[in-house]
Design a protein around this motif. Structure first.
Motif, mmCIF file in Angstrom:
data_model
loop_
_atom_site.group_PDB
_atom_site.id
_atom_site.type_symbol
_atom_site.label_atom_id
_atom_site.label_comp_id
_atom_site.label_asym_id
_atom_site.label_seq_id
_atom_site.Cartn_x
_atom_site.Cartn_y
_atom_site.Cartn_z
ATOM 1 N N MET A 67 14.621 -0.269 -0.339
ATOM 2 C CA MET A 67 14.478 -1.320 -1.341
ATOM 3 C C MET A 67 13.955 -0.764 -2.666
ATOM 4 S SD MET A 67 15.823 -3.879 -0.047
ATOM 5 C CE MET A 67 16.771 -3.159 1.283
ATOM 6 N N VAL A 68 13.090 0.241 -2.612
ATOM 7 C CA VAL A 68 12.650 0.897 -3.846
ATOM 8 C C VAL A 68 13.844 1.551 -4.525
ATOM 9 C CG1 VAL A 68 11.278 2.786 -4.821
ATOM 10 C CG2 VAL A 68 10.259 1.258 -3.122
ATOM 11 N N ALA A 69 14.620 2.306 -3.761
ATOM 12 C CA ALA A 69 15.782 3.008 -4.328
ATOM 13 C C ALA A 69 16.790 2.027 -4.918
ATOM 14 C CB ALA A 69 16.444 3.878 -3.267
ATOM 15 N N LEU A 70 16.937 0.867 -4.298
ATOM 16 C CA LEU A 70 17.870 -0.148 -4.787
ATOM 17 C C LEU A 70 17.242 -1.053 -5.848
ATOM 18 C CD1 LEU A 70 19.545 -1.199 -1.411
ATOM 19 C CD2 LEU A 70 20.516 0.240 -3.222
ATOM 20 N N ALA A 96 4.065 6.838 1.132
ATOM 21 C CA ALA A 96 5.527 6.755 1.115
ATOM 22 C C ALA A 96 6.038 6.607 -0.321
ATOM 23 C CB ALA A 96 6.009 5.597 1.975
ATOM 24 N N LEU A 97 5.347 5.803 -1.121
ATOM 25 C CA LEU A 97 5.731 5.659 -2.529
ATOM 26 C C LEU A 97 5.607 6.991 -3.269
ATOM 27 C CD1 LEU A 97 4.109 2.202 -3.335
ATOM 28 C CD2 LEU A 97 6.546 2.693 -3.102
ATOM 29 N N ILE A 98 4.538 7.718 -2.993
ATOM 30 C CA ILE A 98 4.352 9.032 -3.617
ATOM 31 C C ILE A 98 5.455 9.984 -3.169
ATOM 32 C CG2 ILE A 98 2.827 11.054 -3.690
ATOM 33 C CD1 ILE A 98 0.469 8.953 -3.504
ATOM 34 N N GLN A 99 5.794 9.955 -1.884
ATOM 35 C CA GLN A 99 6.852 10.816 -1.362
ATOM 36 C C GLN A 99 8.196 10.513 -2.028
ATOM 37 O OE1 GLN A 99 6.644 13.398 0.748
ATOM 38 N NE2 GLN A 99 8.847 13.750 0.647
ATOM 39 N N MET A 100 8.417 9.265 -2.378
ATOM 40 C CA MET A 100 9.684 8.868 -2.994
ATOM 41 C C MET A 100 9.800 9.286 -4.456
ATOM 42 S SD MET A 100 10.486 5.062 -1.602
ATOM 43 C CE MET A 100 8.859 4.477 -1.119
ATOM 44 N N LEU A 101 8.674 9.504 -5.118
ATOM 45 C CA LEU A 101 8.693 9.788 -6.563
ATOM 46 C C LEU A 101 9.739 10.818 -6.993
ATOM 47 C CD1 LEU A 101 4.944 9.681 -7.614
ATOM 48 C CD2 LEU A 101 6.802 8.288 -8.547
ATOM 49 N N PRO A 102 9.787 12.007 -6.389
ATOM 50 C CA PRO A 102 10.760 12.983 -6.889
ATOM 51 C C PRO A 102 12.207 12.632 -6.554
ATOM 52 C CG PRO A 102 9.570 13.885 -5.008
ATOM 53 C CD PRO A 102 8.931 12.572 -5.332
ATOM 54 N N VAL A 104 13.516 9.125 -6.165
ATOM 55 C CA VAL A 104 14.024 7.907 -6.807
ATOM 56 C C VAL A 104 13.507 7.741 -8.233
ATOM 57 C CG1 VAL A 104 14.367 6.704 -4.617
ATOM 58 C CG2 VAL A 104 12.227 6.378 -5.868
ATOM 59 N N GLY A 105 12.438 8.444 -8.590
ATOM 60 C CA GLY A 105 11.925 8.416 -9.952
ATOM 61 C C GLY A 105 10.820 7.400 -10.177
ATOM 62 N N PHE A 106 10.089 7.649 -11.251
ATOM 63 C CA PHE A 106 8.979 6.780 -11.611
ATOM 64 C C PHE A 106 9.407 5.344 -11.916
ATOM 65 C CE2 PHE A 106 7.048 10.928 -12.237
ATOM 66 C CZ PHE A 106 5.777 10.724 -11.721
#
Length: 138
Positions: A67-70, A96-102, A104-106
């Motif tokens: 859902m973050v990526a979308l 998990a949000l920190i792991q996604m940073l690189p 999916v982006g800020f």
């Protein structure tokens, strides 16, 4: 147990009685979208959410990352609540949000921070005096 019964049981376990009953009523309504709700109950929840191998909290965590990526903050919030309801620590969601940073982006992460902040405040999970949440990264 029919696929619908299995799916209804899964939605009750995941989201509680009232939301589960609303989804079941939508599926039984014979109105626009009823078939979509039925597919969700039968297949998404009855087939996928009931598989062995992952607990409910981790399934919600995986769904949150999608859902973050979308950039779907509302759906992110639903699954954040489900994960917390099933015992996932807030710290794991933040990691998990920190792991996604690189990946999916800020901006994508920023899109879900307001809903996460609302959930944190509603649940009283941040005990810091004066915590008003974060608008995003800026």
């Amino acid at each position: 147990m029919t696929p619908r019964e299995k799916g209804n049981a899964a939605t009750r376990a995941l989201m509680g009685a009232a939301p589960s009953e609303r989804l079941a009523a939508a599926a039984a309504s014979n109105t626009f979208g009823a078939d979509i709700a039925g597919y969700a109950i039968d297949h998404v929840f009855g087939d996928i959410w009931t598989r062995d191998g992952l607990d409910q909290a981790r399934r919600s965590l995986i769904t949150m990352t999608v859902m973050v990526a979308l950039r779907q903050p509302h759906e992110f919030g639903l699954h954040m609540n489900f994960a917390l309801d099933h015992g996932m620590p807030l710290r794991e969601i933040e990691e998990a949000l920190i792991q996604m940073l690189p990946y999916v982006g800020f901006p994508a992460i920023s899109s879900v921070l307001p809903i996460a902040t609302t959930i944190i405040a509603e649940r009283g999970l941040d005990k810091t005096a004066g915590y008003a949440g974060h608008r995003g990264l800026l």
